[in-house]
Design an enzyme around this catalytic site. Structure first.
Site, PDB file in Angstrom:
ATOM      1  N   GLU A  28       0.821  -1.211   0.000  1.00 51.85           N
ATOM      2  CA  GLU A  28       0.000   0.000   0.000  1.00 51.85           C
ATOM      3  C   GLU A  28       0.857   1.264   0.000  1.00 51.85           C
ATOM      4  O   GLU A  28       0.540   2.250  -0.679  1.00 51.85           O
ATOM      5  CB  GLU A  28      -0.942   0.005   1.215  1.00 51.85           C
ATOM      6  CG  GLU A  28      -1.943  -1.126   1.247  1.00 51.85           C
ATOM      7  CD  GLU A  28      -3.010  -0.994   0.182  1.00 51.85           C
ATOM      8  OE1 GLU A  28      -3.040   0.023  -0.527  1.00 51.85           O
ATOM      9  OE2 GLU A  28      -3.830  -1.922   0.049  1.00 51.85           O
TER      10      GLU A  28
ATOM     11  N   ARG B 111       0.764   3.844  -3.259  1.00 60.48           N
ATOM     12  CA  ARG B 111       0.121   5.134  -2.975  1.00 60.48           C
ATOM     13  C   ARG B 111       1.145   6.250  -2.760  1.00 60.48           C
ATOM     14  O   ARG B 111       1.069   7.302  -3.404  1.00 60.48           O
ATOM     15  CB  ARG B 111      -0.776   5.022  -1.740  1.00 60.48           C
ATOM     16  CG  ARG B 111      -1.897   4.023  -1.842  1.00 60.48           C
ATOM     17  CD  ARG B 111      -2.950   4.305  -0.798  1.00 60.48           C
ATOM     18  NE  ARG B 111      -3.757   3.132  -0.498  1.00 60.48           N
ATOM     19  CZ  ARG B 111      -4.959   3.175   0.056  1.00 60.48           C
ATOM     20  NH1 ARG B 111      -5.475   4.334   0.392  1.00 60.48           N
ATOM     21  NH2 ARG B 111      -5.631   2.066   0.320  1.00 60.48           N
TER      22      ARG B 111
ATOM     23  N   ASP C  84      -5.142  -9.923  -8.402  1.00 61.08           N
ATOM     24  CA  ASP C  84      -5.439  -9.237  -9.658  1.00 61.08           C
ATOM     25  C   ASP C  84      -4.262  -8.466 -10.233  1.00 61.08           C
ATOM     26  O   ASP C  84      -3.927  -8.588 -11.405  1.00 61.08           O
ATOM     27  CB  ASP C  84      -6.644  -8.315  -9.486  1.00 61.08           C
ATOM     28  CG  ASP C  84      -6.377  -7.168  -8.528  1.00 61.08           C
ATOM     29  OD1 ASP C  84      -5.547  -7.327  -7.622  1.00 61.08           O
ATOM     30  OD2 ASP C  84      -7.003  -6.102  -8.681  1.00 61.08           O
TER      31      ASP C  84
ATOM     32  N   GLU D  14     -12.008   0.773 -10.625  1.00 61.89           N
ATOM     33  CA  GLU D  14     -11.629  -0.178 -11.679  1.00 61.89           C
ATOM     34  C   GLU D  14     -12.465  -0.051 -12.950  1.00 61.89           C
ATOM     35  O   GLU D  14     -11.939  -0.149 -14.071  1.00 61.89           O
ATOM     36  CB  GLU D  14     -11.718  -1.613 -11.130  1.00 61.89           C
ATOM     37  CG  GLU D  14     -10.587  -1.997 -10.199  1.00 61.89           C
ATOM     38  CD  GLU D  14     -10.749  -1.383  -8.814  1.00 61.89           C
ATOM     39  OE1 GLU D  14      -9.739  -1.258  -8.103  1.00 61.89           O
ATOM     40  OE2 GLU D  14     -11.893  -1.033  -8.439  1.00 61.89           O
TER      41      GLU D  14
ATOM     42  N   THR E  21      -0.883   0.658 -10.366  1.00 57.46           N
ATOM     43  CA  THR E  21      -2.192   0.154  -9.967  1.00 57.46           C
ATOM     44  C   THR E  21      -2.948   1.123  -9.079  1.00 57.46           C
ATOM     45  O   THR E  21      -4.079   0.844  -8.683  1.00 57.46           O
ATOM     46  CB  THR E  21      -2.050  -1.223  -9.275  1.00 57.46           C
ATOM     47  OG1 THR E  21      -3.331  -1.859  -9.220  1.00 57.46           O
ATOM     48  CG2 THR E  21      -1.476  -1.068  -7.881  1.00 57.46           C
TER      49      THR E  21
END
Length: 693
Positions: free
Chosen positions: A323, A327, A456, A591, A680
């Site tokens: 994370e 980010r 994913d 998404e 992502t």
């Protein structure tokens, strides 16, 4: 002879040392009843008759008085709106308000929203086909339960590194403590993953109580009988500037963050407070490049000032490697590339060096958690496994950090992870299990395959690393191509009623028609691969899956997708999309709009823009909070009470609104997909020039 008059009372005089006297005869008063009895019968009848008339008149006039009061209140609200905000409205919206002042308006379709007027929404007003809508935004409910829903390890969620709330929200704290007490044992099963906490119950929340439903109940939608008609496909009457509508949405979200959560990780818009996860200002850093792309110079300047003066990584705090990389590290690198400001690269280098202890494991598969102050790392408390998505979705950022700093250590550690995963047994036609052990370096929980939570972005980063590196790393390309074939062979199916193509899950050779909203990244990734020369049937599958992801929104009464859906595979006339009560929440996820952006860039089909516009319209209707911010909701199937969760994830600003803006932009060179790759978390990194052959 008549006897002397008798008195029916005794007169008593008392004295005290101060010569104050009291005579009860002086202060005696006749009772009202005695006075009433002294009236004649005719007088009493007249008084009673007049009182009865007054009562009847009051009962008859009460509804009209109430209606007049309500109408006056509404007129005062709109007058206040016109005085304050008319100067900021687009011309077409002003014309509607001009009509409201003195001219008859066409019939207005009843909005699917909570009864409170928010002037900020008028700039992004959207109109139903039945007539123009003036968006009316939800009031905060009187009662609200907060439920933890993080993207990191449960150790951080339960104990917390920093206080999770601010003063003045004691009621919210009490509810959180009660929930944490009840779920303490379950937390040990939580797994950090891209965008959600995955528990045994899919990290869902109970439905709202009856009192909560009463507290936040808005008017019913205009036509709830037909879910497909709850959101218009186009706006026929008022043509609002879509780019401006996205900017307005961002400003509204940013206002809430600035007012109530400045410098903290996440905004709680209902309680007007904040939540802390790592204490790194996640929302602020996630939003930096979005503000730059949207041209919000004032907001960007104040955020940059905080980064320069307040952001420090020298603190004793455990952070999640994945994370924090996608980010914070990704956000700083992206902002550096867009602005050229050395400040952001310096901060990125500092953070990158502090994350390196996570890779000191026996297998070279990194630990999930690292203390950026102490320089130590460890796996989650309950297991020695890491999720596959976590350890294989940090490569774009670390590789770029090495390229910028000319320090190879960052790229070396993440490339080693990909080499190990490439050779591991336990795959099935390119599909990989969801967990990997940091001690042995082997897959665990074999036989379970999904493109949803915990796996994913592994598939996403296979393709994007290959593109980032100039299309030279053949192992990455082969793993990606093999995985797509495995998806088509084992996971792609069609629903029974309408033949919607979807991606399910496989558990020990048993197919489950379950699809996370997270899987809606796949149409965009497939389209990106086809754009870069991969087989054309990848694009065909992307088109089919994009339609399915659209229907996951379209078939919900609020026009917003649930977190998880199941597909009806029976050849019947029932619904294609089935949503279990525990899966009905919406977290403002990006998404679907991410894939819409890719699909429009490569096809120029305007329907993808229209679908994105519908989604923004639904966000404004059901998640926008008066006073600033947007909130996740509990129930996308209940437009009367969607159940605000009091949390705005940082990715709503970092991803969702960014992709919507890029979707609506006519500038194909704005972050050209031939020059940039998105991580992502939607942070942009340059594609490296191909090496000379």
């Amino acid at each position: 002879m008549y006897p002397p008059n008798r008195k029916d009372f005794i007169s008593l005089t008392l004295s005290d040392p101060h010569n104050n006297t009291y005579n009860n005869a002086k202060h005696r008063r006749q009772s009202c009843w005695r006075k009433w009895k002294q009236l004649s019968r005719l007088q009493r009848s007249l008084v009673l008759f007049l009182l009865a008339l007054l009562l009847i008149f009051g009962l008859l006039s009460y509804p009209s008085i109430t209606e007049q009061w309500r109408g006056a209140s509404d007129r005062e609200d709109w007058l206040e709106l016109n005085d304050r905000d008319m100067k900021d409205l687009p011309p077409d919206v002003k014309s509607i308000l001009d009509q409201a002042e003195g001219k008859a308006l066409p019939p207005v379709a009843e909005p699917h929203v909570l009864p409170a007027v928010d002037p900020d929404a008028v700039a992004g007003a959207v109109v139903e086909p039945r007539g123009p809508i003036i968006p009316i935004l939800p009031k905060p409910p009187i009662k609200n339960k907060n439920f933890p829903n993080k993207r990191g390890p449960p150790s951080l969620h339960k104990d917390g590194n920093i206080s999770d709330t601010v003063g003045g929200e004691k009621e919210v704290q009490e509810v959180v403590r009660e929930e944490e007490g009840e779920e303490e044992d379950k937390e040990k099963k939580v797994v950090s993953w891209r965008g959600a906490i995955i528990e045994a119950d899919q990290a869902t929340e109970p439905p709202p109580s009856a009192s909560e439903r009463e507290a936040a109940a808005p008017p019913a939608p205009a036509d709830p009988a037909d879910p497909a008609d709850t959101v218009p496909s186009e706006v026929p009457t008022v043509a609002v500037d879509r780019l401006q509508a996205v900017c307005d949405a961002f400003r509204h979200a940013w206002k809430g963050y600035k007012d109530y959560a400045w410098g903290h990780d996440e905004l709680k818009p209902i309680s007007r407070s904040f939540g802390e996860w790592f204490g790194l200002g996640l929302t602020l850093i996630d939003s930096l490049d979005t503000m730059w792309i949207l041209g919000l110079k004032e907001e960007f300047a104040e955020a940059k000032d905080w980064v320069e003066k307040e952001l420090s990584f020298d603190k004793n705090v455990d952070v999640n490697l994945f994370e924090t990389t996608i980010r914070v590290l990704g956000g700083l690198l992206s902002t550096y590339h867009l602005t050229g400001d050395q400040l952001f690269l310096d901060k990125a280098k500092d953070l990158g060096s502090r994350l390196m202890p996570a890779f000191k494991t026996p297998s070279k598969i990194p630990f999930s958690d690292v203390n950026i102050g102490k320089g130590t790392a460890h796996p989650p408390r309950w297991t020695s496994d890491s999720t596959l998505a976590e350890v294989t979705s940090i490569q774009l950022e670390f590789r770029e950090l090495s390229r910028l700093t000319q320090d190879p250590q960052y790229q070396e550690v993440v490339n080693e992870v990909m080499k190990l995963v490439h050779k591991l047994p336990g795959k099935q036609d390119g599909l990989v299990p969801m967990f990997i052990n940091t001690n042995s370096g082997q897959f665990t929980h074999k036989g379970v395959f999904t493109l949803g939570a915990r796996a994913d972005s592994y598939y996403e980063y296979l393709l994007k690393q290959w593109i980032q590196g100039g299309k030279t790393e053949e192992d990455l390309l082969q793993d990606y191509l093999q995985a797509v074939e495995g998806v088509k062979k084992h996971l792609v199916r069609q629903s029974g009623p309408s033949k919607l193509t979807f991606v399910g899950e496989l558990s020990h050779s048993r197919f489950n028609p379950k699809m996370d909203h997270l899987v809606c990244f796949l149409p965009g990734t497939l389209a990106l691969g086809a754009h870069n020369g991969l087989p054309e049937d990848h694009m065909d599958l992307a088109v089919q899956l994009m339609e399915t992801c659209h229907q996951m929104y379209r078939q919900m009464e609020t026009g917003l997708s649930p977190e998880i859906v199941h597909f009806n595979m029976q050849a019947s006339e029932g619904q294609d999309v089935v949503v279990k009560p525990a899966d009905r929440h919406n977290l403002l996820r990006p998404e679907t709009v991410e894939s819409l952006f890719y699909m429009y860039r490569f096809t120029k089909d305007p329907k993808y823009r229209d679908w994105g516009w519908e989604i923004l319209h639904s966000f404004n209707n059901y998640t926008k909070v008066p006073g600033g911010g947007y909130t996740s909701i509990n129930n996308v199937r209940d437009p009367v009470n969607p159940g605000p969760r009091d949390k705005m994830e940082s990715f709503f600003l970092g991803e969702t609104l960014k992709y919507l803006y890029l979707l609506f932009s006519d500038d194909a060179e704005l972050l050209s997909l031939d020059k940039y790759i998105f991580n992502t978390e939607a942070h942009v990194l340059p594609i490296w020039p191909s090496p000379p052959k």
